[in-house]
Motif scaffolding. Structure first.
Motif, mmCIF file in Angstrom:
data_model
loop_
_atom_site.group_PDB
_atom_site.id
_atom_site.type_symbol
_atom_site.label_atom_id
_atom_site.label_comp_id
_atom_site.label_asym_id
_atom_site.label_seq_id
_atom_site.Cartn_x
_atom_site.Cartn_y
_atom_site.Cartn_z
ATOM 1 N N PRO A 52 23.159 -35.895 17.141
ATOM 2 C CA PRO A 52 23.404 -34.920 17.208
ATOM 3 C C PRO A 52 22.708 -33.706 15.774
ATOM 4 C CG PRO A 52 25.833 -36.332 16.297
ATOM 5 C CD PRO A 52 24.522 -36.913 16.815
ATOM 6 N N SER A 53 23.029 -32.189 16.454
ATOM 7 C CA SER A 53 22.201 -31.732 15.618
ATOM 8 C C SER A 53 22.373 -30.145 15.015
ATOM 9 C CB SER A 53 20.720 -31.170 16.377
ATOM 10 O OG SER A 53 20.945 -30.098 17.416
ATOM 11 N N VAL A 54 23.551 -29.800 15.269
ATOM 12 C CA VAL A 54 24.431 -28.585 14.902
ATOM 13 C C VAL A 54 25.202 -28.978 13.969
ATOM 14 C CG1 VAL A 54 25.423 -26.234 15.752
ATOM 15 C CG2 VAL A 54 24.384 -27.438 17.276
ATOM 16 N N VAL A 55 25.198 -28.512 12.608
ATOM 17 C CA VAL A 55 25.554 -28.783 11.644
ATOM 18 C C VAL A 55 26.409 -27.583 10.798
ATOM 19 C CG1 VAL A 55 24.914 -29.162 9.063
ATOM 20 C CG2 VAL A 55 23.611 -29.552 10.166
ATOM 21 N N THR A 56 27.863 -28.122 11.016
ATOM 22 C CA THR A 56 28.990 -26.598 10.543
ATOM 23 C C THR A 56 29.163 -27.477 9.007
ATOM 24 O OG1 THR A 56 29.677 -26.743 12.522
ATOM 25 C CG2 THR A 56 30.912 -25.854 10.828
ATOM 26 N N THR A 57 29.332 -26.372 7.727
ATOM 27 C CA THR A 57 29.568 -26.695 6.821
ATOM 28 C C THR A 57 30.838 -26.129 6.574
ATOM 29 O OG1 THR A 57 27.662 -26.501 6.454
ATOM 30 C CG2 THR A 57 29.513 -26.541 4.190
ATOM 31 N N LEU A 58 31.658 -26.998 5.561
ATOM 32 C CA LEU A 58 32.889 -26.673 4.385
ATOM 33 C C LEU A 58 32.828 -27.315 3.287
ATOM 34 C CD1 LEU A 58 36.530 -26.135 5.050
ATOM 35 C CD2 LEU A 58 36.348 -28.607 5.481
ATOM 36 N N ARG A 59 33.090 -26.555 2.413
ATOM 37 C CA ARG A 59 33.216 -26.687 1.137
ATOM 38 C C ARG A 59 34.407 -26.750 0.422
ATOM 39 N NH1 ARG A 59 31.677 -27.581 -2.896
ATOM 40 N NH2 ARG A 59 31.276 -25.731 -5.419
ATOM 41 N N ASP A 60 34.849 -27.764 -0.001
ATOM 42 C CA ASP A 60 35.858 -27.716 -1.134
ATOM 43 C C ASP A 60 35.842 -27.645 -2.420
ATOM 44 O OD1 ASP A 60 38.916 -28.714 -2.458
ATOM 45 O OD2 ASP A 60 38.798 -30.440 -1.429
ATOM 46 N N ALA A 61 35.886 -26.196 -2.663
ATOM 47 C CA ALA A 61 36.057 -25.788 -3.857
ATOM 48 C C ALA A 61 36.934 -25.806 -5.175
ATOM 49 C CB ALA A 61 36.011 -24.085 -3.754
ATOM 50 N N ALA A 62 37.887 -26.277 -4.859
ATOM 51 C CA ALA A 62 38.862 -26.972 -5.847
ATOM 52 C C ALA A 62 38.207 -28.722 -5.793
ATOM 53 C CB ALA A 62 40.217 -27.310 -5.680
ATOM 54 N N ALA A 63 37.868 -29.338 -5.137
ATOM 55 C CA ALA A 63 37.186 -30.456 -5.731
ATOM 56 C C ALA A 63 35.922 -30.366 -5.689
ATOM 57 C CB ALA A 63 37.973 -31.637 -4.410
ATOM 58 N N ASP A 64 34.654 -29.911 -5.664
ATOM 59 C CA ASP A 64 33.381 -29.454 -5.882
ATOM 60 C C ASP A 64 32.219 -30.306 -4.437
ATOM 61 O OD1 ASP A 64 31.421 -28.341 -6.202
ATOM 62 O OD2 ASP A 64 30.592 -29.983 -7.969
ATOM 63 N N VAL A 65 33.229 -30.848 -3.436
ATOM 64 C CA VAL A 65 33.028 -31.407 -2.248
ATOM 65 C C VAL A 65 32.189 -30.734 -1.104
ATOM 66 C CG1 VAL A 65 32.924 -33.128 -1.333
ATOM 67 C CG2 VAL A 65 33.572 -33.105 -3.284
ATOM 68 N N THR A 66 30.911 -31.033 -0.747
ATOM 69 C CA THR A 66 30.691 -29.705 0.618
ATOM 70 C C THR A 66 30.020 -31.344 1.850
ATOM 71 O OG1 THR A 66 28.828 -28.831 -0.397
ATOM 72 C CG2 THR A 66 28.688 -28.439 1.905
ATOM 73 N N TYR A 67 31.489 -30.574 2.993
ATOM 74 C CA TYR A 67 30.839 -31.711 3.778
ATOM 75 C C TYR A 67 30.011 -30.715 5.064
ATOM 76 C CZ TYR A 67 35.319 -33.729 2.316
ATOM 77 O OH TYR A 67 36.347 -33.954 0.830
ATOM 78 N N ASN A 68 29.100 -31.373 5.552
ATOM 79 C CA ASN A 68 28.518 -31.353 6.797
ATOM 80 C C ASN A 68 28.701 -32.286 7.392
ATOM 81 O OD1 ASN A 68 26.904 -29.238 4.880
ATOM 82 N ND2 ASN A 68 25.390 -31.383 4.274
ATOM 83 N N VAL A 69 28.994 -31.695 8.910
ATOM 84 C CA VAL A 69 29.559 -31.921 9.739
ATOM 85 C C VAL A 69 28.407 -32.201 10.872
ATOM 86 C CG1 VAL A 69 31.620 -32.229 11.619
ATOM 87 C CG2 VAL A 69 31.738 -31.569 9.157
#
Length: 64
Positions: free
Chosen positions: A4-21
């Motif tokens: 897969p080539s499309v990246v959608t990002t979610l940032r959890d500011a409280a935990a300071d974690v970034t998820y790249n799906v």
């Protein structure tokens, strides 16, 4: 089949974690949260280190 080539990002500011799906198309907010939730549900250790970037690969959109 290509990765897969499309990246959608979610940032959890409280935990300071970034998820790249990575998917085959842009994910809706619901699909993004579902993918992250499934990933977190499969983990043995509950807490992630601060500043971590997690890459999740999904097949969502492969058959569209």
């Amino acid at each position: 089949m290509e990765m897969p080539s499309v990246v959608t990002t979610l940032r959890d500011a409280a935990a300071d974690v970034t998820y790249n799906v990575r998917a085959y198309r842009k994910l809706s907010r619901q699909e993004l949260l579902q993918s992250v939730g499934l990933f977190l549900g499969q983990r043995k250790r509950k807490k992630l280190k601060r500043g971590t970037v997690i890459t999740i690969i999904t097949v969502i959109g492969a058959s569209d």
